[in-house]
Motif scaffolding. Structure first.
Motif: not given
Length: 245
Positions: A1-9, A20-25, A61-72
């Motif tokens: 299963m391919s998953r996305v990791l979203l970095l946020g805050g 996002l669907r349930a399998e993503h983080v 098994a992260i297939a894509l890393l998305v960085d949506a953290t603060h600009p600082y």
């Protein structure tokens, strides 16, 4: 299963997480409130630097890393870029456009906390909207100043500092009322961009108040960069494995 990791805050990251669907983080540092109403998984806490993130990407098994953290959040973004390269995982980033001064604005750009302090020397009642950094300096407030510090979480002040815990978006009328009550003569801000906290700059413009503006740090280049949330969600929807609900 391919998953996305979203970095946020940030509020922008939360908007992406809600799609996002349930399998993503959705990963948070843990400094603010943790959302409890998301379909996707939520992870709170650090990874242990770039190498810890490399291990997490492999283990989960992260297939894509998305960085949506603060600009600082420069260190987090640098670790994410390094980890994605080591793990051979694509690295996307939401890079929210910075605010730009208008013709009547008096913005005074600085690069670090000592320069903030120097720029504030002529003023008496600054309003800080930098987040938590001023909280570490409440015992060093000059005798002629009284600070107001607005940040996400409650914190004790002292006889020369008022702490306001508040989370945007902030309205223009609300910001005008805040300025009326505080009698501020200067605003201190990060150049975060976005509409959620921009009203303070309009009020400063209306009242011809100077703004001490902390410049953005340099951020690493991403494999794909986006200027808004809609662009990120559209690109996720177009991926060959299911991501968006």
């Amino acid at each position: 299963m391919s998953r996305v990791l979203l970095l946020g805050g940030t509020g922008d990251a939360l908007r992406i997480a809600r799609s996002l669907r349930a399998e993503h983080v959705y990963s948070l540092a843990g400094l603010g409130r943790t959302p409890v109403d998301l379909a996707c998984g939520v992870r709170v806490g650090g990874f242990g630097g770039a190498q810890g993130l490399v291990r997490y990407l492999a283990d989960e098994a992260i297939a894509l890393l998305v960085d949506a953290t603060h600009p600082y959040a420069a260190r987090i973004s640098a670790n994410a870029r390094a980890a994605s390269s080591d793990a051979r995982v694509p690295y996307w980033a939401l890079r929210r456009p910075a605010w730009e001064p208008q013709a009547d604005d008096d913005w005074r750009f600085v690069d670090a906390w000592p320069h903030v302090v120097a720029a504030l020397a002529p003023f008496r009642r600054p309003l800080f909207t930098l987040g938590r950094e001023p909280l570490a300096h409440l015992d060093a407030i000059p005798a002629h100043q009284h600070w107001t510090v607005r940040c996400l979480d409650a914190h004790p002040g002292n006889e020369r500092a008022r702490i306001i815990d508040a989370r945007g978006p902030f309205t223009l009328d609300g910001e005008r009322a805040l300025f009326d009550a505080g009698g501020y003569d200067v605003v201190v801000s990060k150049n975060s961009g976005g509409a959620a906290t921009e009203a303070k700059l309009q009020v400063a413009r209306e009242r011809r108040l100077p703004v001490v503006m902390l410049r953005r740090p340099a951020l690493p280049a991403a494999d794909r960069e986006f200027g808004d949330v809609a662009g990120v969600i559209d690109a996720l929807r177009a991926q060959p494995f299911p991501i968006v609900r």
